[in-house]
Design a protein around this motif. Sequence first.
Motif, PDB file in Angstrom:
ATOM      1  N   GLN A 148     -56.682-121.995  99.976  1.00 40.73           N
ATOM      2  CA  GLN A 148     -57.299-122.007 101.311  1.00 40.73           C
ATOM      3  C   GLN A 148     -57.666-120.573 101.672  1.00 40.73           C
ATOM      4  O   GLN A 148     -56.791-119.756 101.994  1.00 40.73           O
ATOM      5  N   ILE A 149     -58.949-120.257 101.619  1.00 34.87           N
ATOM      6  CA  ILE A 149     -59.380-118.872 101.893  1.00 34.87           C
ATOM      7  C   ILE A 149     -59.250-118.560 103.381  1.00 34.87           C
ATOM      8  O   ILE A 149     -59.584-119.390 104.230  1.00 34.87           O
ATOM      9  N   VAL A 150     -58.736-117.354 103.687  1.00 33.75           N
ATOM     10  CA  VAL A 150     -58.650-116.907 105.082  1.00 33.75           C
ATOM     11  C   VAL A 150     -59.822-115.946 105.303  1.00 33.75           C
ATOM     12  O   VAL A 150     -59.737-114.756 104.971  1.00 33.75           O
ATOM     13  N   TRP A 151     -60.933-116.481 105.849  1.00 35.48           N
ATOM     14  CA  TRP A 151     -62.173-115.704 105.925  1.00 35.48           C
ATOM     15  C   TRP A 151     -62.041-114.458 106.797  1.00 35.48           C
ATOM     16  O   TRP A 151     -62.684-113.443 106.542  1.00 35.48           O
ATOM     17  N   ARG A 152     -61.174-114.536 107.801  1.00 35.17           N
ATOM     18  CA  ARG A 152     -60.947-113.367 108.660  1.00 35.17           C
ATOM     19  C   ARG A 152     -60.480-112.179 107.801  1.00 35.17           C
ATOM     20  O   ARG A 152     -60.981-111.061 107.932  1.00 35.17           O
ATOM     21  N   ASN A 153     -59.540-112.451 106.892  1.00 35.41           N
ATOM     22  CA  ASN A 153     -59.037-111.366 106.035  1.00 35.41           C
ATOM     23  C   ASN A 153     -60.100-110.888 105.052  1.00 35.41           C
ATOM     24  O   ASN A 153     -60.184-109.696 104.756  1.00 35.41           O
ATOM     25  N   VAL A 154     -60.910-111.830 104.535  1.00 34.68           N
ATOM     26  CA  VAL A 154     -61.977-111.445 103.594  1.00 34.68           C
ATOM     27  C   VAL A 154     -62.926-110.473 104.298  1.00 34.68           C
ATOM     28  O   VAL A 154     -63.288-109.415 103.748  1.00 34.68           O
ATOM     29  N   ILE A 155     -63.291-110.806 105.534  1.00 32.32           N
ATOM     30  CA  ILE A 155     -64.239-109.954 106.277  1.00 32.32           C
ATOM     31  C   ILE A 155     -63.593-108.593 106.589  1.00 32.32           C
ATOM     32  O   ILE A 155     -64.193-107.537 106.347  1.00 32.32           O
ATOM     33  N   LEU A 156     -62.350-108.618 107.080  1.00 30.78           N
ATOM     34  CA  LEU A 156     -61.697-107.346 107.448  1.00 30.78           C
ATOM     35  C   LEU A 156     -61.504-106.444 106.229  1.00 30.78           C
ATOM     36  O   LEU A 156     -61.747-105.236 106.285  1.00 30.78           O
ATOM     37  N   MET A 157     -61.069-107.039 105.106  1.00 29.36           N
ATOM     38  CA  MET A 157     -60.851-106.215 103.899  1.00 29.36           C
ATOM     39  C   MET A 157     -62.181-105.675 103.359  1.00 29.36           C
ATOM     40  O   MET A 157     -62.236-104.550 102.865  1.00 29.36           O
ATOM     41  N   SER A 158     -63.255-106.473 103.474  1.00 27.51           N
ATOM     42  CA  SER A 158     -64.571-105.985 103.030  1.00 27.51           C
ATOM     43  C   SER A 158     -64.993-104.824 103.922  1.00 27.51           C
ATOM     44  O   SER A 158     -65.431-103.775 103.422  1.00 27.51           O
ATOM     45  N   LEU A 159     -64.867-104.998 105.246  1.00 31.13           N
ATOM     46  CA  LEU A 159     -65.255-103.917 106.162  1.00 31.13           C
ATOM     47  C   LEU A 159     -64.448-102.654 105.869  1.00 31.13           C
ATOM     48  O   LEU A 159     -64.990-101.545 105.842  1.00 31.13           O
ATOM     49  N   LEU A 160     -63.135-102.830 105.633  1.00 32.56           N
ATOM     50  CA  LEU A 160     -62.289-101.662 105.347  1.00 32.56           C
ATOM     51  C   LEU A 160     -62.813-100.921 104.112  1.00 32.56           C
ATOM     52  O   LEU A 160     -62.936 -99.698 104.112  1.00 32.56           O
ATOM     53  N   HIS A 161     -63.116-101.687 103.052  1.00 35.78           N
ATOM     54  CA  HIS A 161     -63.531-101.025 101.812  1.00 35.78           C
ATOM     55  C   HIS A 161     -64.928-100.399 101.930  1.00 35.78           C
ATOM     56  O   HIS A 161     -65.167 -99.331 101.377  1.00 35.78           O
ATOM     57  N   PHE A 162     -65.832-101.028 102.695  1.00 35.60           N
ATOM     58  CA  PHE A 162     -67.135-100.377 102.930  1.00 35.60           C
ATOM     59  C   PHE A 162     -66.929 -99.111 103.754  1.00 35.60           C
ATOM     60  O   PHE A 162     -67.529 -98.065 103.469  1.00 35.60           O
ATOM     61  N   GLY A 163     -66.080 -99.189 104.762  1.00 31.60           N
ATOM     62  CA  GLY A 163     -65.789 -98.009 105.595  1.00 31.60           C
ATOM     63  C   GLY A 163     -65.187 -96.894 104.759  1.00 31.60           C
ATOM     64  O   GLY A 163     -65.521 -95.713 104.926  1.00 31.60           O
ATOM     65  N   ALA A 164     -64.317 -97.264 103.822  1.00 24.26           N
ATOM     66  CA  ALA A 164     -63.674 -96.251 102.966  1.00 24.26           C
ATOM     67  C   ALA A 164     -64.705 -95.598 102.048  1.00 24.26           C
ATOM     68  O   ALA A 164     -64.676 -94.383 101.827  1.00 24.26           O
ATOM     69  N   LEU A 165     -65.644 -96.410 101.535  1.00 27.59           N
ATOM     70  CA  LEU A 165     -66.698 -95.836 100.674  1.00 27.59           C
ATOM     71  C   LEU A 165     -67.568 -94.878 101.479  1.00 27.59           C
ATOM     72  O   LEU A 165     -67.938 -93.802 101.006  1.00 27.59           O
ATOM     73  N   TYR A 166     -67.867 -95.264 102.716  1.00 27.50           N
ATOM     74  CA  TYR A 166     -68.634 -94.372 103.587  1.00 27.50           C
ATOM     75  C   TYR A 166     -67.835 -93.084 103.829  1.00 27.50           C
ATOM     76  O   TYR A 166     -68.374 -91.975 103.763  1.00 27.50           O
ATOM     77  N   GLY A 167     -66.522 -93.218 104.064  1.00 27.50           N
ATOM     78  CA  GLY A 167     -65.649 -92.039 104.257  1.00 27.50           C
ATOM     79  C   GLY A 167     -65.709 -91.117 103.050  1.00 27.50           C
ATOM     80  O   GLY A 167     -65.750 -89.890 103.174  1.00 27.50           O
ATOM     81  N   LEU A 168     -65.787 -91.724 101.873  1.00 26.97           N
ATOM     82  CA  LEU A 168     -65.874 -90.923 100.633  1.00 26.97           C
ATOM     83  C   LEU A 168     -67.135 -90.046 100.651  1.00 26.97           C
ATOM     84  O   LEU A 168     -67.095 -88.877 100.250  1.00 26.97           O
ATOM     85  N   THR A 169     -68.234 -90.604 101.155  1.00 26.90           N
ATOM     86  CA  THR A 169     -69.491 -89.824 101.180  1.00 26.90           C
ATOM     87  C   THR A 169     -69.421 -88.672 102.192  1.00 26.90           C
ATOM     88  O   THR A 169     -70.201 -87.734 102.116  1.00 26.90           O
ATOM     89  N   LEU A 170     -68.500 -88.761 103.151  1.00 29.36           N
ATOM     90  CA  LEU A 170     -68.390 -87.692 104.158  1.00 29.36           C
ATOM     91  C   LEU A 170     -67.526 -86.525 103.667  1.00 29.36           C
ATOM     92  O   LEU A 170     -67.512 -85.464 104.283  1.00 29.36           O
TER      93      LEU A 170
END
Length: 318
Positions: free
Chosen positions: A29-51
């Motif tokens: 049973q996928i918990v979509w809330r967590n999928v979205i939050l973890m994706s946002l976190l990892h995109f944010g972290a990649l953006y942080g890497l570019t800074l």
Amino acid sequence: MDAMAESTITGDVYDDAYETKEDSKHPVQIVWRNVILMSLLHFGALYGLTLIPSASVSTLVWTGVCFVISALGVTAGAHRLWSHRSYKASVPLRIFLAVANSMAFQNDIYEWARDHRVHHKYSETNADPHNARRGFFFAHIGWLLVRKHPDVIEKGSKLELSDLKADGVVMFQRRHYKLSVVVMCFLIPMFVPWFFWEETLWAGYFIPGLFRYAVSLNATWLVNSAAHMWGMRPYDHNINPRENKCVALCAIGEGFHNYHHTFPHDYAASEFGSRLNATKAFIDIMCFFGLAKDCRKVSHETVMARVKRTGDGSHKSG
Ligand code: ST9
Ligand code: ZN
Ligand code: ZN
């Protein structure tokens, strides 16, 4: 103290009588809330890497400091102290570790230790929250994106957790967990560089905030994924956890996982000294200052007897 007596304290000793039954499979049973939050976190972290190239050196040093503090909150705190009771810590040290643990934002100490004890006791079965038999992705992050297997909750509810319930610091952190995470994991990492050396809040949020958080999560998850799959098994070849130096490096000493699952109450979580094991060095320093005591260490004779009996032959003595 023998293994049985220890297991009544922490309930984390491997139970080889329990095996996953084929008919105990359950629909994922996928918990979509967590999928979205973890994706946002990892995109944010990649953006942080570019800074990072445009950030000040002080901000990068601060990012490292936040990483080490949050890592210790997990390794010396939730893991070696609260899950395994491998040493005793004074109240000031426990308060520091609980605050550091909130900076790590990996669930509160009570929940972390409960899931970790069930992981040791029912390792690589359906009752193991991050059962590595379900593959690298599941053991690494997938388990946080789906509902738990009912066996995790059933077996976990029978664990002995009275020591955690009796620890005022653990229960205080659990009661105030959300607020403590907002302050420790996001606000402090972000505001310190802005206040002390005029870094932008934007960089503070994305580098010591999101980027550091995502790196520390992945370093932790490598213990569940990589260190359950790749490496030698010098202490017990019957179990999956392995000795993995790369993971030990990333997770400040938590990659000697074949040793750790064989001797979960050893405060060093390794046969060796502080090499690649900053957590052991930290606990030793705390003992030196009288803030920690009663570190449990497995004797050399016991380790060697086990190496001979169940090792895979890769031990350096062999
Ligand atoms: C994170 C944790 O990342 C990482 C832990 C890694 C462990 C590593 C181990 C290696 C050791 C070495 C350390 C290395 C460190 C290195 C550091 C280097 C930097 N027993 O959970 P719920 C019951 S967290 C007994 O919601 P669902 C209980 O009543 C990341 N009972 O189940 C519970 O209620 P409560 C950030 C249990 O609905 C109720 O069931 N956090 C047990 O299936 C419901 O529980 C997130 O992403 C048990 N074991 O949902 C949050 N478990 O808790 C992720 C449950 O109130 N979590 N019960 O008592 C979630 O959203 C959900 O848990 C879920 C499952 C969706 C995954
Ligand atoms: Zn493990
Ligand atoms: Zn452990």
